[in-house]
Design an enzyme around this catalytic site. Sequence first.
Site, PDB file in Angstrom:
ATOM      1  N   ASP A  77      68.153  49.657  45.169  1.00  0.00           N
ATOM      2  CA  ASP A  77      68.199  49.716  46.633  1.00  0.00           C
ATOM      3  C   ASP A  77      66.866  49.198  47.214  1.00  0.00           C
ATOM      4  OD1 ASP A  77      69.449  50.449  49.007  1.00  0.00           O
ATOM      5  OD2 ASP A  77      68.836  52.542  48.922  1.00  0.00           O
ATOM      6  N   HIS A  78      66.904  48.567  48.363  1.00  0.00           N
ATOM      7  CA  HIS A  78      65.711  48.184  49.150  1.00  0.00           C
ATOM      8  C   HIS A  78      64.478  47.794  48.346  1.00  0.00           C
ATOM      9  CE1 HIS A  78      67.329  49.137  53.068  1.00  0.00           C
ATOM     10  NE2 HIS A  78      67.876  50.213  52.530  1.00  0.00           N
ATOM     11  N   HIS A 174      68.227  55.295  58.315  1.00  0.00           N
ATOM     12  CA  HIS A 174      68.067  56.147  57.130  1.00  0.00           C
ATOM     13  C   HIS A 174      67.548  57.522  57.556  1.00  0.00           C
ATOM     14  CE1 HIS A 174      67.373  52.001  55.292  1.00  0.00           C
ATOM     15  NE2 HIS A 174      68.492  52.432  54.749  1.00  0.00           N
ATOM     16  N   HIS A 202      74.360  50.930  55.758  1.00  0.00           N
ATOM     17  CA  HIS A 202      73.223  51.786  55.394  1.00  0.00           C
ATOM     18  C   HIS A 202      73.176  53.001  56.321  1.00  0.00           C
ATOM     19  CE1 HIS A 202      70.805  49.315  52.468  1.00  0.00           C
ATOM     20  NE2 HIS A 202      71.816  48.516  52.768  1.00  0.00           N
ATOM     21  N   THR A 227      70.222  60.603  51.819  1.00  0.00           N
ATOM     22  CA  THR A 227      69.639  61.858  52.313  1.00  0.00           C
ATOM     23  C   THR A 227      70.562  63.057  52.066  1.00  0.00           C
ATOM     24  OG1 THR A 227      68.469  60.592  53.982  1.00  0.00           O
ATOM     25  CG2 THR A 227      68.632  62.955  54.369  1.00  0.00           C
TER      26      THR A 227
HETATM   27  P1  13P Z   1      70.830  57.855  54.254  1.00  0.00           P
HETATM   28  O1  13P Z   1      69.574  58.357  53.637  1.00  0.00           O
HETATM   29  O2  13P Z   1      70.851  57.990  55.733  1.00  0.00           O
HETATM   30  O3  13P Z   1      72.044  58.432  53.599  1.00  0.00           O
HETATM   31  O4  13P Z   1      70.864  56.266  53.998  1.00  0.00           O
HETATM   32  C1  13P Z   1      71.036  55.791  52.705  1.00  0.00           C
HETATM   33  C2  13P Z   1      70.766  54.335  52.614  1.00  0.00           C
HETATM   34  O5  13P Z   1      71.154  53.560  53.455  1.00  0.00           O
HETATM   35  C3  13P Z   1      70.031  53.882  51.431  1.00  0.00           C
HETATM   36  O6  13P Z   1      69.733  52.525  51.482  1.00  0.00           O
END
Ligand code: 13P
Length: 284
Positions: A77-78, A174, A202, A227
Amino acid sequence: MKPMLASARRLGYAVGAFNIVDYNSARAVVRAAEELRAPVILQTSVKTVKFWGAPTIGSWLRELAATSPVPVALHLDHCTTLEVIVQCIAAGWTSVMIDASDKPFEENLALTKKVLEITESVGVGVEAELGAIGGVEDDKQVADEDAHLVDPDKAMAFCTLPLAVFAPAIGTAHGLYKSAPKIAFDRLEALGRRTPMPFALHGGTGLSDEVFQRCIRLGCAKVNISTQLKHDFIDGFVEHHLDKKEYEPLKPLRAQFDRVKQQVSQKIRLFGGEGRFEDCQSCP
Ligand code: 13P
């Protein structure tokens, strides 16, 4: 991840991408998907990869994916650096996100193309992002006033690349929402009409069922949840311990596993993934 998400977009559902932090959370995600016969994405933040080391966590996740009867993608991710992307590919990740969304448009596009060059020969999928998704992810913080929405015209430069999935910033963030987010359904719809590219949604924590379902109808084929799972992971362990006050670690670990698995099952059902494990014909 590419064939998995192409099938999901075509058939109108989304694959859950769940951010895991260790073997217990990853196992809970995969077991939930197996029970529901659903494809699933195990997603790791760069922070988690660095905490364990890519070869170590990669070996646990590959083992879970390889021995599972359902398709399991392993996604980074990211990620903002080529260095971590290359390390993860070497350790067995099957897809990676290059997040150069804080860079000028041309630079973001050029870096995305560079990652596609690297991944092409090894069959690894790529996610790219345009616009700025608000909130905190890893060490990156995007303040509300700096979050900006995707431009559908510019997004087409990404959607004509051979990406597995494209992440347009549409007003989600996020972390926990302070108030109900304003989602730019119009932009998502405009983009979805122009391209069959699967989109990533996301900031899944705290969105309503209606928002999820509407976004999925408009082309979101990957939904990220982080989260919420962090809360389940910690609360599952802590609440069990506070209740029982025993020092037998396997019991709170079991409670943690059950709590994460229950959350993942609920999300897979909501996103329409149940029973979809055979859709993706070219998945290994
Ligand atoms: P949340 O933390 O809001 O669930 O987002 C997750 C996300 O988009 C991870 O890239």
